[in-house]
Design a protein around this motif. Structure first.
Motif, mmCIF file in Angstrom:
data_model
loop_
_atom_site.group_PDB
_atom_site.id
_atom_site.type_symbol
_atom_site.label_atom_id
_atom_site.label_comp_id
_atom_site.label_asym_id
_atom_site.label_seq_id
_atom_site.Cartn_x
_atom_site.Cartn_y
_atom_site.Cartn_z
ATOM 1 N N ARG A 22 0.835 -1.211 0.000
ATOM 2 C CA ARG A 22 0.000 0.000 0.000
ATOM 3 C C ARG A 22 0.868 1.260 0.000
ATOM 4 O O ARG A 22 0.602 2.209 -0.746
ATOM 5 C CB ARG A 22 -0.925 0.010 1.215
ATOM 6 C CG ARG A 22 -1.706 1.313 1.371
ATOM 7 C CD ARG A 22 -2.517 1.318 2.649
ATOM 8 N NE ARG A 22 -3.732 0.550 2.522
ATOM 9 C CZ ARG A 22 -4.887 1.043 2.063
ATOM 10 N NH1 ARG A 22 -4.956 2.316 1.669
ATOM 11 N NH2 ARG A 22 -5.954 0.289 2.002
ATOM 12 N N MET A 23 1.896 1.280 0.825
ATOM 13 C CA MET A 23 2.766 2.446 0.921
ATOM 14 C C MET A 23 3.435 2.733 -0.426
ATOM 15 O O MET A 23 3.530 3.888 -0.849
ATOM 16 C CB MET A 23 3.831 2.222 1.996
ATOM 17 C CG MET A 23 4.761 3.416 2.211
ATOM 18 S SD MET A 23 5.900 3.162 3.596
ATOM 19 C CE MET A 23 6.870 1.786 2.950
ATOM 20 N N ILE A 24 3.887 1.676 -1.094
ATOM 21 C CA ILE A 24 4.546 1.848 -2.394
ATOM 22 C C ILE A 24 3.558 2.361 -3.433
ATOM 23 O O ILE A 24 3.827 3.340 -4.147
ATOM 24 C CB ILE A 24 5.158 0.519 -2.866
ATOM 25 C CG1 ILE A 24 6.346 0.135 -1.977
ATOM 26 C CG2 ILE A 24 5.609 0.617 -4.328
ATOM 27 C CD1 ILE A 24 6.853 -1.272 -2.213
ATOM 28 N N LEU A 25 2.404 1.721 -3.513
ATOM 29 C CA LEU A 25 1.439 2.086 -4.549
ATOM 30 C C LEU A 25 0.885 3.494 -4.354
ATOM 31 O O LEU A 25 0.704 4.245 -5.324
ATOM 32 C CB LEU A 25 0.293 1.072 -4.590
ATOM 33 C CG LEU A 25 0.653 -0.335 -5.072
ATOM 34 C CD1 LEU A 25 -0.585 -1.222 -5.072
ATOM 35 C CD2 LEU A 25 1.273 -0.287 -6.465
ATOM 36 N N THR A 26 0.602 3.869 -3.110
ATOM 37 C CA THR A 26 0.021 5.194 -2.871
ATOM 38 C C THR A 26 1.039 6.311 -3.040
ATOM 39 O O THR A 26 0.674 7.487 -3.027
ATOM 40 C CB THR A 26 -0.606 5.265 -1.472
ATOM 41 O OG1 THR A 26 0.358 4.878 -0.481
ATOM 42 C CG2 THR A 26 -1.821 4.360 -1.376
ATOM 43 N N SER A 27 2.313 5.946 -3.207
ATOM 44 C CA SER A 27 3.316 6.973 -3.512
ATOM 45 C C SER A 27 3.203 7.440 -4.954
ATOM 46 O O SER A 27 3.746 8.487 -5.314
ATOM 47 C CB SER A 27 4.730 6.429 -3.250
ATOM 48 O OG SER A 27 5.098 5.461 -4.228
#
Length: 219
Positions: A22-27
């Protein structure tokens, strides 16, 4: 013009893995995580509820594994693209996933940019094969029933025109529509039209299946 936001559901039974993804994608400014799931059954339910563009499916999950969920997704939400998350220890599962119509696969330890790129490719209708695992899958396919597969593949592509075979060969190399267009001096839209026609003629559900067929046929 504002870019279309890619809606994603993440399915993995490990909360820390989901949080990292999630952290990677929402970046990425064009990606939104609309839901998470801890097993395959929840993944199918979330896909029905949120109609995402892409579902990231772990293979090993309780209640319903990723491969079973992939089959359910194809029936319940055929417009949703599914990317399978895998490890090197799950080679046979990867082959099954591709055969089930997955939009591709990537390794769990893929770089952040690769993960975002895979989601974008899947949302655009392209297939994505992780460079870190593609060679291993190809080697698997080259062993065993190679002769029989080759004969069947050549029979299936016999009805393609010379130009269609040329496009199919580039699919086998893993080229995108844009890259294939540059190689063939054609527009990206024209290549996309050819790809759709090729998939229909060969009875393939996606570019991955067509690419594997091209390799079996020796293109």
């Amino acid at each position: 013009m504002t870019a279309k936001v890619i809606r994603v559901v993440i399915a993995d039974d490990e909360p820390l893995i989901r949080a990292g993804i999630r952290m990677i994608l929402t970046s990425a400014p064009d990606v939104e995580v609309v839901a998470e799931a801890g097993n395959g059954r929840e993944a199918v339910e979330q896909a029905r509820a949120h109609t995402p563009d892409v579902v990231l499916l772990d293979i090993q999950m309780p209640v319903m594994d990723g491969l079973s969920a992939l089959g359910e997704l194809r029936r319940a939400a055929p417009e949703v693209r599914a990317l399978v998350l895998t490890t090197f220890g799950e080679k046979e599962n990867v082959l099954r996933a591709l055969g089930e119509g997955s939009a591709g696969f990537l390794l769990k330890d893929s770089a952040p940019g690769e993960l975002i790129g895979a989601v974008r490719a899947a949302a655009a209708g392209d297939a994505y094969l992780s460079p870190g695992a593609t060679r291993h899958v190809v080697d698997q396919l080259a062993s065993g029933r190679a002769v029989a597969r080759g004969e069947e593949a050549r029979r299936r592509i016999a009805g393609l025109s010379e130009r269609e075979r040329g496009v199919l060969a580039l699919l086998g190399e893993g080229l995108s529509n844009a890259d294939a267009g540059r190689r063939l001096h054609m527009s990206e839209a024209t290549v996309k039209t050819y790809v759709s026609r090729i998939l229909a003629k060969l009875g393939c559900e996606n570019r991955v299946q067509a690419a594997l067929l091209a390799r079996d046929a020796g293109l």
